[in-house]
Motif scaffolding. Structure first.
Motif, PDB file in Angstrom:
ATOM      1  N   SER A 155       0.869  -1.092  -0.101  1.00 61.07           N
ATOM      2  CA  SER A 155       0.222  -0.208  -0.063  1.00 61.07           C
ATOM      3  C   SER A 155       1.017   1.124  -0.130  1.00 61.07           C
ATOM      4  O   SER A 155       1.917   1.087   0.357  1.00 61.07           O
ATOM      5  CB  SER A 155      -1.063  -0.028   1.222  1.00 61.07           C
ATOM      6  N   ALA A 156       0.366   2.275  -0.089  1.00 62.58           N
ATOM      7  CA  ALA A 156       1.095   3.688  -0.242  1.00 62.58           C
ATOM      8  C   ALA A 156       1.795   3.790   1.039  1.00 62.58           C
ATOM      9  O   ALA A 156       2.773   4.316   1.161  1.00 62.58           O
ATOM     10  CB  ALA A 156       0.195   4.915  -0.524  1.00 62.58           C
ATOM     11  N   ASP A 157       0.799   3.715   1.999  1.00 58.92           N
ATOM     12  CA  ASP A 157       1.432   3.943   3.589  1.00 58.92           C
ATOM     13  C   ASP A 157       2.637   2.894   3.822  1.00 58.92           C
ATOM     14  O   ASP A 157       3.625   3.352   4.392  1.00 58.92           O
ATOM     15  CB  ASP A 157       0.231   3.593   4.651  1.00 58.92           C
ATOM     16  N   GLN A 158       2.478   1.746   3.125  1.00 57.75           N
ATOM     17  CA  GLN A 158       3.733   0.711   3.418  1.00 57.75           C
ATOM     18  C   GLN A 158       4.885   1.259   2.700  1.00 57.75           C
ATOM     19  O   GLN A 158       6.006   1.346   3.226  1.00 57.75           O
ATOM     20  CB  GLN A 158       3.365  -0.564   3.073  1.00 57.75           C
ATOM     21  N   ALA A 160       5.767   4.174   2.079  1.00 59.77           N
ATOM     22  CA  ALA A 160       6.349   5.340   2.450  1.00 59.77           C
ATOM     23  C   ALA A 160       7.115   4.993   3.778  1.00 59.77           C
ATOM     24  O   ALA A 160       7.957   5.940   4.049  1.00 59.77           O
ATOM     25  CB  ALA A 160       5.033   6.223   3.107  1.00 59.77           C
ATOM     26  N   ALA A 161       6.986   3.993   4.272  1.00 62.14           N
ATOM     27  CA  ALA A 161       7.710   3.573   5.399  1.00 62.14           C
ATOM     28  C   ALA A 161       9.037   2.787   5.115  1.00 62.14           C
ATOM     29  O   ALA A 161       9.622   2.194   5.914  1.00 62.14           O
ATOM     30  CB  ALA A 161       6.831   2.629   6.260  1.00 62.14           C
ATOM     31  N   TYR A 198       2.861   7.116  -6.686  1.00 66.85           N
ATOM     32  CA  TYR A 198       1.918   7.296  -5.469  1.00 66.85           C
ATOM     33  C   TYR A 198       1.908   8.680  -5.038  1.00 66.85           C
ATOM     34  O   TYR A 198       2.169   9.515  -5.570  1.00 66.85           O
ATOM     35  CB  TYR A 198       3.141   6.804  -4.442  1.00 66.85           C
ATOM     36  N   PHE A 201       2.452  12.090  -0.304  1.00 62.20           N
ATOM     37  CA  PHE A 201       3.433  11.868   1.110  1.00 62.20           C
ATOM     38  C   PHE A 201       4.369  10.863   0.624  1.00 62.20           C
ATOM     39  O   PHE A 201       5.388  10.873   1.765  1.00 62.20           O
ATOM     40  CB  PHE A 201       2.186  11.622   2.118  1.00 62.20           C
ATOM     41  N   VAL A 202       4.166   9.932  -0.195  1.00 63.71           N
ATOM     42  CA  VAL A 202       5.264   8.775  -0.228  1.00 63.71           C
ATOM     43  C   VAL A 202       6.558   9.055  -0.619  1.00 63.71           C
ATOM     44  O   VAL A 202       7.725   8.888  -0.108  1.00 63.71           O
ATOM     45  CB  VAL A 202       4.437   7.539  -1.191  1.00 63.71           C
ATOM     46  N   GLN A 205       8.125  11.166   2.381  1.00 68.85           N
ATOM     47  CA  GLN A 205       8.431  10.429   3.822  1.00 68.85           C
ATOM     48  C   GLN A 205       9.452   9.298   3.446  1.00 68.85           C
ATOM     49  O   GLN A 205      10.302   9.080   4.034  1.00 68.85           O
ATOM     50  CB  GLN A 205       7.205   9.678   4.213  1.00 68.85           C
TER      51      GLN A 205
END
Ligand code: PEP
Length: 256
Positions: A155-158, A160-161, A198, A201-202, A205
């Motif tokens: 996912s985009a959140d992943q 970014a991490a 993405y 924010f990706v 971050q």
């Protein structure tokens, strides 16, 4: 303020006793550094003693590899769940030594990246071209293909991490560092690739480390580049003075 991420990859060096002593010394020397994210990556055998030694400190622990399955008939392997239970935070995946000396391919690496999130670990995904690939003009296409395949399914959140470590193979352990311009160019290419695919924010971050013969004398010129967010360090992370000097350089720079 920029927040750099400096990680040391000890590879197959330092016994458990040596690792524990080194971690104790690092803890003392880095006590006051809060502006930089720091991690060390001992061998699997030393993870237990090092996580114990560095518990509740500003230094995180990374594994050098993992298997994508939780348990099973995989002789010689360690799972992400086991690493997490041992107190590990990060895991290096797709290091060029794994790709080239142990024939790990993009599809296996992608499964491990996905599995790292399932286990609550943060992946450091290593990518980068060989000398031949650079000389034949394929540096960007090879690197981006490894990025694309490594991040598939997240996912985009992943994404970014994730930390991406750009490590040109010709610069690892050779003393031939990429010039700050060569490194910056590839980091910008990776970031712009992320930007195109993405939400914003990706690419803001996600951190892109440079790796390949980073030493105290060249750390500043590399970290000064706008798209270099840190470093993955092999040889120079094995000696306290050189590893601490690089972290201090990052801390100075982050103050602006
Ligand atoms: C590495 O192993 O990831 C690495 C960058 O090694 P070195 O700093 O020794 O080139």
């Amino acid at each position: 303020m920029r927040r750099f991420f400096i990680a040391g990859n000890w590879k197959m060096n330092k016994s458990p006793a040596e690792s524990e002593r080194f971690a104790a010394e690092l803890k003392k020397r880095l006590l006051d550094i809060n502006a930089v994210d720091i991690a060390v990556s001992p061998t699997a055998l030393s993870l237990g003693v090092v996580t114990q030694k560095l518990k509740h400190t500003n230094i995180d622990v990374s594994a050098q590899n993992m298997h994508d399955q939780s348990t099973g008939a995989f002789t010689g392997e360690v799972s992400g769940e086991m690493l997490r239970e041992a107190g590990v935070t990060y895991v290096i995946l797709g290091h060029s030594e794994r790709r080239h000396k142990f024939q790990e391919n993009d599809s296996f690496i992608q499964k491990k990246v996905e599995a790292s999130f399932r286990c609550g670990l943060l992946p450091i995904l290593c990518v980068g071209e060989t000398l031949e690939q650079r000389q034949s003009g394929q540096a960007a296409s090879v690197t981006l293909s490894q990025v694309e395949k490594g991040l598939a399914g997240l996912s985009a959140d992943q994404v970014a991490a994730v930390t991406i470590a750009y490590e040109p193979v010709w610069a690892i352990g050779t003393g031939h560092t990429a010039t700050p311009q060569q490194a910056q160019e590839m980091h910008a290419i990776i970031r712009s690739w992320l930007k195109d695919r993405y939400p914003d924010f990706v690419h803001k971050q996600l951190r892109i480390q440079y790796g390949g013969s980073v030493k105290p004398h060249n750390a500043l010129s590399l970290l000064e580049q706008p798209d270099i967010d840190g470093a993955l360090i092999g040889g120079a992370s094995l000696k306290i003075d050189s590893f601490v000097a690089i972290i201090e350089t990052a801390a100075q720079l982050s103050k602006g």
